[in-house]
Design a protein around this motif. Structure first.
Motif, PDB file in Angstrom:
ATOM      1  N   GLN A 112       0.758  -1.223   0.176  1.00  0.00           N
ATOM      2  CA  GLN A 112      -0.629   0.445  -0.162  1.00  0.00           C
ATOM      3  C   GLN A 112       0.787   1.627  -0.165  1.00  0.00           C
ATOM      4  O   GLN A 112       2.062   1.215   0.296  1.00  0.00           O
ATOM      5  CB  GLN A 112      -1.197  -0.408   1.093  1.00  0.00           C
ATOM      6  N   ASN A 113       0.329   2.304  -0.632  1.00  0.00           N
ATOM      7  CA  ASN A 113       1.284   3.957  -0.334  1.00  0.00           C
ATOM      8  C   ASN A 113       1.314   3.821   1.228  1.00  0.00           C
ATOM      9  O   ASN A 113       1.033   3.639   2.196  1.00  0.00           O
ATOM     10  CB  ASN A 113       0.176   4.598  -0.807  1.00  0.00           C
ATOM     11  N   PRO A 114       2.949   4.177   0.959  1.00  0.00           N
ATOM     12  CA  PRO A 114       3.213   4.422   2.106  1.00  0.00           C
ATOM     13  C   PRO A 114       2.173   5.706   2.996  1.00  0.00           C
ATOM     14  O   PRO A 114       2.319   6.307   3.256  1.00  0.00           O
ATOM     15  CB  PRO A 114       4.824   5.337   2.369  1.00  0.00           C
ATOM     16  N   VAL A 115       2.108   4.788   4.624  1.00  0.00           N
ATOM     17  CA  VAL A 115       1.459   6.197   5.493  1.00  0.00           C
ATOM     18  C   VAL A 115       2.416   7.071   6.149  1.00  0.00           C
ATOM     19  O   VAL A 115       2.166   8.533   6.233  1.00  0.00           O
ATOM     20  CB  VAL A 115       0.713   4.527   6.698  1.00  0.00           C
ATOM     21  N   ILE A 116       3.752   6.147   6.902  1.00  0.00           N
ATOM     22  CA  ILE A 116       4.841   6.877   7.494  1.00  0.00           C
ATOM     23  C   ILE A 116       6.012   7.599   6.586  1.00  0.00           C
ATOM     24  O   ILE A 116       6.252   6.064   6.636  1.00  0.00           O
ATOM     25  CB  ILE A 116       4.656   7.004   9.162  1.00  0.00           C
ATOM     26  N   SER A 117       6.214   8.693   6.919  1.00  0.00           N
ATOM     27  CA  SER A 117       7.256   8.918   5.621  1.00  0.00           C
ATOM     28  C   SER A 117       8.435   8.447   6.172  1.00  0.00           C
ATOM     29  O   SER A 117       9.854   8.201   5.515  1.00  0.00           O
ATOM     30  CB  SER A 117       8.031  10.596   5.720  1.00  0.00           C
ATOM     31  N   TYR A 118       8.722   8.666   7.274  1.00  0.00           N
ATOM     32  CA  TYR A 118      10.203   7.853   7.999  1.00  0.00           C
ATOM     33  C   TYR A 118      10.176   6.304   8.535  1.00  0.00           C
ATOM     34  O   TYR A 118      10.976   5.681   9.074  1.00  0.00           O
ATOM     35  CB  TYR A 118      10.762   8.794   9.652  1.00  0.00           C
ATOM     36  N   VAL A 119       8.094   5.669   8.032  1.00  0.00           N
ATOM     37  CA  VAL A 119       8.456   4.476   8.217  1.00  0.00           C
ATOM     38  C   VAL A 119       8.721   3.345   6.734  1.00  0.00           C
ATOM     39  O   VAL A 119       7.392   3.795   6.218  1.00  0.00           O
ATOM     40  CB  VAL A 119       7.545   3.989   9.059  1.00  0.00           C
ATOM     41  N   ASP A 120       9.322   2.345   6.826  1.00  0.00           N
ATOM     42  CA  ASP A 120       9.467   2.162   5.007  1.00  0.00           C
ATOM     43  C   ASP A 120       8.817   0.629   5.253  1.00  0.00           C
ATOM     44  O   ASP A 120       9.171  -0.178   6.318  1.00  0.00           O
ATOM     45  CB  ASP A 120      10.876   1.040   4.848  1.00  0.00           C
ATOM     46  N   GLU A 121       7.502   1.136   5.376  1.00  0.00           N
ATOM     47  CA  GLU A 121       6.687  -0.278   4.907  1.00  0.00           C
ATOM     48  C   GLU A 121       6.835  -1.786   4.929  1.00  0.00           C
ATOM     49  O   GLU A 121       6.978  -2.995   5.590  1.00  0.00           O
ATOM     50  CB  GLU A 121       5.044  -0.020   5.415  1.00  0.00           C
ATOM     51  N   SER A 122       7.311  -1.313   3.543  1.00  0.00           N
ATOM     52  CA  SER A 122       7.880  -2.567   2.975  1.00  0.00           C
ATOM     53  C   SER A 122       8.958  -3.324   4.050  1.00  0.00           C
ATOM     54  O   SER A 122       9.549  -4.565   3.600  1.00  0.00           O
ATOM     55  CB  SER A 122       8.409  -2.532   1.282  1.00  0.00           C
ATOM     56  N   LYS A 123      10.201  -2.427   3.793  1.00  0.00           N
ATOM     57  CA  LYS A 123      11.254  -3.189   5.233  1.00  0.00           C
ATOM     58  C   LYS A 123      10.802  -3.275   6.619  1.00  0.00           C
ATOM     59  O   LYS A 123      11.007  -4.152   7.087  1.00  0.00           O
ATOM     60  CB  LYS A 123      12.344  -2.139   5.473  1.00  0.00           C
ATOM     61  N   LEU A 124       9.671  -3.107   6.784  1.00  0.00           N
ATOM     62  CA  LEU A 124       9.355  -3.491   8.175  1.00  0.00           C
ATOM     63  C   LEU A 124       8.589  -4.560   8.285  1.00  0.00           C
ATOM     64  O   LEU A 124       8.464  -4.977   9.286  1.00  0.00           O
ATOM     65  CB  LEU A 124       8.417  -2.297   8.823  1.00  0.00           C
ATOM     66  N   HIS A 125       7.520  -5.188   7.489  1.00  0.00           N
ATOM     67  CA  HIS A 125       7.523  -5.849   7.062  1.00  0.00           C
ATOM     68  C   HIS A 125       8.065  -7.615   6.908  1.00  0.00           C
ATOM     69  O   HIS A 125       8.413  -8.401   7.731  1.00  0.00           O
ATOM     70  CB  HIS A 125       6.450  -6.597   5.900  1.00  0.00           C
ATOM     71  N   ASN A 126       9.385  -7.035   6.158  1.00  0.00           N
ATOM     72  CA  ASN A 126      10.653  -7.673   6.122  1.00  0.00           C
ATOM     73  C   ASN A 126      11.147  -8.221   7.319  1.00  0.00           C
ATOM     74  O   ASN A 126      11.482  -9.701   7.948  1.00  0.00           O
ATOM     75  CB  ASN A 126      11.690  -7.608   4.901  1.00  0.00           C
ATOM     76  N   ILE A 127      11.336  -7.294   7.982  1.00  0.00           N
ATOM     77  CA  ILE A 127      11.854  -7.736   9.805  1.00  0.00           C
ATOM     78  C   ILE A 127      10.727  -8.652  10.520  1.00  0.00           C
ATOM     79  O   ILE A 127      11.373  -8.605  11.129  1.00  0.00           O
ATOM     80  CB  ILE A 127      11.727  -5.615  10.460  1.00  0.00           C
ATOM     81  N   VAL A 128       9.637  -7.852  10.684  1.00  0.00           N
ATOM     82  CA  VAL A 128       8.500  -8.831  10.912  1.00  0.00           C
ATOM     83  C   VAL A 128       8.811  -9.966  10.816  1.00  0.00           C
ATOM     84  O   VAL A 128       8.857 -11.275  11.681  1.00  0.00           O
ATOM     85  CB  VAL A 128       7.242  -8.593  10.462  1.00  0.00           C
ATOM     86  N   ILE A 129       9.137 -10.461   9.396  1.00  0.00           N
ATOM     87  CA  ILE A 129       9.102 -11.942   8.890  1.00  0.00           C
ATOM     88  C   ILE A 129      10.415 -12.853   9.437  1.00  0.00           C
ATOM     89  O   ILE A 129      10.412 -13.528   9.926  1.00  0.00           O
ATOM     90  CB  ILE A 129       8.915 -11.668   7.085  1.00  0.00           C
ATOM     91  N   ALA A 130      10.956 -11.739   9.602  1.00  0.00           N
ATOM     92  CA  ALA A 130      12.444 -12.115  10.021  1.00  0.00           C
ATOM     93  C   ALA A 130      12.750 -12.807  11.681  1.00  0.00           C
ATOM     94  O   ALA A 130      13.342 -13.098  12.249  1.00  0.00           O
ATOM     95  CB  ALA A 130      13.492 -12.117   9.249  1.00  0.00           C
ATOM     96  N   GLU A 131      11.890 -11.489  12.370  1.00  0.00           N
ATOM     97  CA  GLU A 131      12.387 -11.281  14.294  1.00  0.00           C
ATOM     98  C   GLU A 131      11.237 -11.514  14.109  1.00  0.00           C
ATOM     99  O   GLU A 131      10.961 -11.371  15.347  1.00  0.00           O
ATOM    100  CB  GLU A 131      13.266 -10.948  13.474  1.00  0.00           C
ATOM    101  N   GLY A 132       9.958 -10.899  14.277  1.00  0.00           N
ATOM    102  CA  GLY A 132       9.114 -10.704  14.940  1.00  0.00           C
ATOM    103  C   GLY A 132       8.774 -11.847  15.437  1.00  0.00           C
ATOM    104  O   GLY A 132       8.394 -11.252  17.396  1.00  0.00           O
TER     105      GLY A 132
END
Lengths: 227, 227
Positions: A112-132
């Motif tokens: 989806q279009n990013p909501v918050i400028s300083y958070v890269d949601e796509s990278k964040l999802h990858n973090i949740v996948i690998a480290e969540g």
DNA sequence: GTAATTAGATAGTATTGCTATCATTTTTAA
DNA sequence: TTAAAAATGATAGCAATACTATCTAATTAC
């Protein structure tokens, strides 16, 4: 264009709210980059401080330690996915359709279009996948839980669970299915890339759609079957 | 009585095989105790050495680092569960019955009589539940995988997958279901104890049976349903 | 009985995970 | 506008972690 809305997070997660200062937002922004690139184990506050041209002491003023920062990030993700699901299912009547949107959100909300400028949601999802799952696979899980540090995840599961109950009120394990859909989405995106023998999702550009299809296939059988 | 059989493990897992020396078996025995009690994060080779009245240097002669030791332990578990399933399904013809035994083994293999005197299978299962996914949620997962360090898990999943195909040859995701059954067994035993809102398993003495019942319920719907 | 292997003892080093203090800059509020 | 308050930077320090290296003593293998 990007709008900076505020995500509401349990204030036990941080010492000082990182959302309200430049330095705080920088900490979030750059820690996502670094954990995404080199993993959570090798991530340290000292390295982060260097990257954002600040000091270790300053980072410690925001987060007690890196475990709390990870918890902050995954809570952010849980809240964000929850909010997206709320928005995207608002006008949907059929609970089956709602569940389809939920599955899609679990797999690829980050497109989806990013909501918050300083958070890269796509990278964040990858973090949740690998480290969540490291956020709760700790010795202090009960203590953390009693402070409400998993509330966002529990809310998300509660919400999905109620949709599952709408689809099939006699299904006996709605919460388990809800959490399993979330974990499965993440696991099989991970497996398709790193341990393909553990899944049937092929490593391709469209593995997200494949995971989405798989989860719908599972849900169909689980909820529309009178066996 | 306990018999000491040898579990066959990829020799990339260790520097020197811990099974063939007193010190090695001590390392395994005591590290299981310590990780079980205080978690993997706080576990160090220095503390372990102290516990077994040896030295840090000696421990390092067996394992490159604590990540390799964790990999060793989870591989041990994967091999052991696989072996138990082989034995217990040997005379079973009906694939549905086989799958029932597989599920039971995933949930409570550790209640069987112990096989190896210096390994407490019940504690080891608890380690797999709480720390198991950390073995592959690392930055070096691809490197580890190319060394064959997940072969035991992949074999296990392959074996379960073929039983699933026997039960229902048209089921489209047998490997995914196999790995998911394993992960779900562990997750929901963990959730029932620490994060009950994420499951429908009540925290009781018999949560193992409840998880077993849940997994059978899922499998029934997934494999015996033509929706 | 000697050689080879294994383990113990000790030391050392870079990095991690903090805490503490003091000086400066920035923000806020009277 | 100015003084107080808050936030950040600079620097130091310390105990623990994650190793590596070397040397000696004990054990085992041939």
């Amino acid at each position: 264009m990007s709008i900076d809305i505020r995500i509401n997070l349990n204030n036990e997660l941080y010492i000082k709210d990182p959302q309200i200062s430049k330095l705080g937002r920088n900490i979030i922004h750059k820690s996502i980059d670094m954990i995404y690139l080199a993993g959570f184990e090798s991530f340290t506050f000292r390295k982060l401080a260097k990257e954002i041209q600040s000091t270790e002491a300053s980072v410690y003023r925001y987060f007690k330690n890196k475990h709390m920062l990870l918890l902050y990030l995954v809570n952010w993700y849980w809240e964000w996915v929850g909010a997206l699901i709320e928005i995207n299912t608002l006008n949907i009547k059929d609970p089956k359709d709602k569940l389809g949107i939920i599955i899609q959100s679990f797999v690829s909300a980050s497109n989806q279009n990013p909501v918050i400028s300083y958070v890269d949601e796509s990278k964040l999802h990858n973090i949740v996948i690998a480290e969540g799952t490291k956020s709760y696979h700790t010795i202090q899980v009960d203590k953390d839980n009693s402070k409400g540090l998993f509330k966002s995840y529990k809310n998300l599961v509660g919400m999905v669970s109620s949709v599952i109950k709408e689809v099939n009120p006699s299904f006996e394990y709605p919460n388990a299915l809800a959490s399993n859909l979330f974990e499965m989405a993440n696991n099989h995106l991970f497996f398709s890339e790193h341990l393909p023998k553990l899944t049937n999702i092929k490593q391709k550009k469209n593995n997200e759609q494949e995971v989405e299809r798989m989860l719908n296939y599972f849900v169909d059988k689980l909820l529309s079957c009178s066996v």
